[in-house]
Design an enzyme around this catalytic site. Structure first.
Site, PDB file in Angstrom:
ATOM      1  N   ASP A   1       0.922  -1.168  -0.020  1.00  0.00           N
ATOM      2  CA  ASP A   1       0.202  -0.031  -0.517  1.00  0.00           C
ATOM      3  C   ASP A   1       0.527   1.787   0.578  1.00  0.00           C
ATOM      4  O   ASP A   1       1.710   1.506   0.353  1.00  0.00           O
ATOM      5  CB  ASP A   1      -1.087  -0.075   1.196  1.00  0.00           C
TER       6      ASP A   1
ATOM      7  N   TYR B   1       6.395  -8.553   8.407  1.00  0.00           N
ATOM      8  CA  TYR B   1       6.034  -6.687   8.371  1.00  0.00           C
ATOM      9  C   TYR B   1       6.141  -6.248   9.778  1.00  0.00           C
ATOM     10  O   TYR B   1       5.915  -7.278  10.910  1.00  0.00           O
ATOM     11  CB  TYR B   1       4.629  -6.864   8.369  1.00  0.00           C
TER      12      TYR B   1
ATOM     13  N   ASP C   1      -7.217   1.764   8.058  1.00  0.00           N
ATOM     14  CA  ASP C   1      -5.655   2.630   8.480  1.00  0.00           C
ATOM     15  C   ASP C   1      -5.634   3.735   7.835  1.00  0.00           C
ATOM     16  O   ASP C   1      -6.715   3.832   8.499  1.00  0.00           O
ATOM     17  CB  ASP C   1      -4.618   1.786   6.430  1.00  0.00           C
TER      18      ASP C   1
ATOM     19  N   ARG D   1      -3.716  -4.789   7.431  1.00  0.00           N
ATOM     20  CA  ARG D   1      -5.112  -3.673   8.034  1.00  0.00           C
ATOM     21  C   ARG D   1      -6.390  -4.227   8.297  1.00  0.00           C
ATOM     22  O   ARG D   1      -6.651  -3.748   9.509  1.00  0.00           O
ATOM     23  CB  ARG D   1      -5.537  -3.001   6.828  1.00  0.00           C
TER      24      ARG D   1
END
Length: 228
Positions: A52, A80, A94, A186
């Site tokens: 993203d 992540y 987000d 997310r």
């Protein structure tokens, strides 16, 4: 120094995607740099897994004949790190959209936060965010979302092999996650907030690993251009 043939025969390039760049922009920046440097009319180039715009970190970009390796690279396990902000939700899960609801976090202890990770380990079912690039009836989900249309989104099975709370600075919770292809961090943020009887959204995200590839060996698109 890499030659024109190196890029045409195939390279795996590790790029550290800057904040607010789309993955497409990063690929384009490399494409133009390579074409300009070697005076090429065209070159095959693509990425193995989108990030993203609000996320940073590892983007694997393949050139030439190595674009065939993209599906195999996309299937690899990813790591992540990032931050959830508790006490508020957003429609996109987000910071791409504004906060739409706020919740109390006074009832949440550090122990609650740490033990909440356990219910997300292993194979779980996850619903992707409405603001995502997945397609339904030939349209991307975020197009429906921006038009304010309700769409039914199919849940999917994903696997989370590690989920660690690195630091808690309420309302921010810093985490590290190792997960399968198709996992939306997310959605994990959203579900994590729910599990604490509060809300949460993803406030920062960095992809640190894809399979054996590590962001510590990656360069930004600007550095890549300079090194050409």
């Amino acid at each position: 120094m890499k030659t024109k043939d190196d890029f045409l025969n195939g390279q795996i390039l590790l790029i550290d995607k800057p904040l607010e760049w789309s993955s497409f922009q990063a690929v384009n920046a490399l494409k133009w740099a390579i074409r300009k440097k070697f005076d090429l009319k065209k070159i095959k180039i693509g990425h193995a897994g989108t990030l993203d715009p609000l996320a940073t970190g590892l983007l694997i970009i393949c050139t030439g004949k190595f674009t065939k390796k993209i599906p195999e690279l996309q299937g690899q396990i990813k790591e992540y790190t990032g931050t959830f902000t508790l006490g508020a939700t957003t429609p996109s899960y987000d910071l791409e959209t504004e906060v739409d609801e706020t919740f109390s976090t006074e009832h949440i202890t550090d122990e609650d936060i740490k033990s909440a990770t356990k219910q997300f380990l292993g194979e779980i079912v996850q619903v992707p965010p409405v603001f995502s690039a997945l397609k339904k009836d030939g349209k991307r989900l975020y197009e429906f979302a921006r038009e304010g249309k309700k769409v039914e989104i199919k849940s999917r099975k994903i696997e989370i092999s590690e989920f660690e709370i690195v630091q808690i600075e309420m309302p921010k919770v810093h985490f590290r996650v190792v997960c399968s292809k198709g996992t939306y961090i997310r959605s994990l943020a959203h579900d994590f907030g729910k599990s604490l009887q509060s809300g949460a959204h993803l406030s920062s995200l960095r992809r640190t690993k894809i399979g054996d590839f590590n962001v510590s060996n990656a360069v930004t698109p600007m550095v890549f251009k300079e090194n050409l």
